[in-house]
Design an enzyme around this catalytic site. Structure first.
Site, mmCIF file in Angstrom:
data_model
loop_
_atom_site.group_PDB
_atom_site.id
_atom_site.type_symbol
_atom_site.label_atom_id
_atom_site.label_comp_id
_atom_site.label_asym_id
_atom_site.label_seq_id
_atom_site.Cartn_x
_atom_site.Cartn_y
_atom_site.Cartn_z
ATOM 1 N N HIS A 167 -128.492 -56.174 -27.337
ATOM 2 C CA HIS A 167 -127.142 -56.155 -26.762
ATOM 3 C C HIS A 167 -126.867 -54.838 -26.049
ATOM 4 C CE1 HIS A 167 -126.623 -53.877 -30.455
ATOM 5 N NE2 HIS A 167 -125.528 -53.353 -29.927
ATOM 6 N N ASP A 192 -123.400 -52.308 -25.754
ATOM 7 C CA ASP A 192 -122.207 -52.183 -26.592
ATOM 8 C C ASP A 192 -120.990 -52.799 -25.892
ATOM 9 O OD1 ASP A 192 -123.564 -51.004 -28.685
ATOM 10 O OD2 ASP A 192 -123.260 -48.969 -27.928
ATOM 11 N N HIS A 206 -130.018 -52.636 -26.291
ATOM 12 C CA HIS A 206 -130.711 -52.032 -27.426
ATOM 13 C C HIS A 206 -130.717 -52.966 -28.612
ATOM 14 C CE1 HIS A 206 -126.474 -50.752 -27.613
ATOM 15 N NE2 HIS A 206 -126.602 -50.772 -28.931
ATOM 16 N N ARG A 222 -120.649 -42.728 -33.747
ATOM 17 C CA ARG A 222 -120.761 -43.218 -32.367
ATOM 18 C C ARG A 222 -119.543 -42.840 -31.543
ATOM 19 N NH1 ARG A 222 -121.234 -49.630 -30.726
ATOM 20 N NH2 ARG A 222 -119.118 -49.736 -31.563
HETATM 21 FE FE LIG Z 1 -124.991 -51.290 -30.278
#
Ligand SMILES: [Fe+2]
Length: 316
Positions: A121, A123, A272, A289
């Protein structure tokens, strides 16, 4: 090949098409203009860059991120934020994710990734304006396993034959949160969650990168529901072909995390795969993140993506 610039900063590619390790810079120190330019160019060229042995705290990570864009502040977070740092999402314990929906994390992951390609995917790819970049910092990691893998979607596009590139250039696809999730028999709290938080967008199948001008094969296994204007059977086979292309080993790089590792990737030109080998090891894995706000994608014909439900440009 090594690029050496002022201040001792060095960019060393680690795979043929994607990934570079950057050394000779202390991210907690604050970067000068020349260092920011080197990092920015490396992210655009190599799609994901890695820093090791950094001593960033929350403050420092957000400060670093701001040199490259505007951090996204999520209204509804998938994970907790540290106090006073709404730009950061912390994934403390992978078990919490599944646990929230009344099942073990392993089961939840299995239901989300019943075929291997499904885990790939970018993000927030079902939004009309997916983040431009993600900066992920490792605090605690398992002693082995838990690697993340990225694929270069510009290289994948370039690697297609000319007739298939031309064919893909004209197509659009619907991206939707929750595609491919296999629900539990009876009541499934995750299905209810998905219905309450629907996000769907029609994106070009090939997007033109707003900074490099490269054409990017804008597919992933996690959000792409179907290709528009073709039959379901055609869509399924086309997606299989394109996803296989996007995740060919030569277009990927795999990174082993250590405490203090930082990965910074272009979320517009990569997909990723999060690790699924460490969920049962019983070791903590704490990651922080920060995502940078991104544009609405545009296709080869200049046509932008269209939101169907659940997202609007710049509104998180
Ligand atoms: Fe991710």
């Amino acid at each position: 090949m090594t690029t050496k610039q002022g201040g001792g900063i060095e960019v060393r590619p680690v795979a043929g098409y994607i990934g570079a390790e950057i050394t000779g810079v202390d991210l907690a120190d604050g970067l000068d203009e020349a260092q920011v330019a080197v990092v920015r160019a490396a992210v655009l060229r190599w799609k994901v860059v890695f820093f090791r042995g950094q001593r960033l705290d929350h403050e420092g990570q957000v400060r670093f991120a701001r040199r490259f864009g505007e951090p996204v502040v999520l209204r509804r977070r998938g994970s907790a934020s540290p106090a006073g740092h709404p730009e950061i999402e912390t994934t403390a314990d992978r078990l919490e994710l599944g646990g929230r929906y009344g099942m073990e994390h392993d089961e939840w992951l299995r239901r989300r990734r019943h075929i291997p390609l499904r885990g790939w995917h970018c993000d927030h790819g079902a939004r009309v304006d997916p983040p431009a970049a993600t900066i992920l910092r490792a605090e605690t990691v398992p002693p082995y396993g838990g690697d993340t893998t990225w694929a270069n979607l510009a290289a994948a596009y370039a690697g297609l034959s000319a007739p298939v590139r031309a064919f893909a250039d004209g197509l659009r696809a619907e991206h939707r949160l929750g595609v491919g999730y296999q629900s539990r028999p009876g009541d499934d709290a995750y299905v209810r969650h998905l219905l309450d938080h629907q996000i769907a967008t029609v994106h070009p199948l090939v997007r033109v990168h707003p900074e490099t001008g490269e054409r990017v094969l804008f597919v992933n296994g996690y959000y792409v529901e179907h290709i528009e204007d073709v039959s379901r059977a055609e869509s399924r086979l086309l997606l299989e072909l394109l996803l296989e292309q996007a995740t060919r080993p030569e277009y990927t790089v795999r990174f082993h995390w250590e405490p203090g590792s930082v990965a910074f990737w272009d979320n517009r030109a990569t997909i990723h795969l999060a690790p699924s080998d460490n969920a049962h090891l019983g070791h903590p894995r704490t990651m922080h993140r920060v995502m940078l706000a991104g544009d609405v994608p545009a296709g080869v014909d200049g046509r932008p993506s269209e939101a169907l439900v659940g997202s609007a440009p710049g509104r998180w």
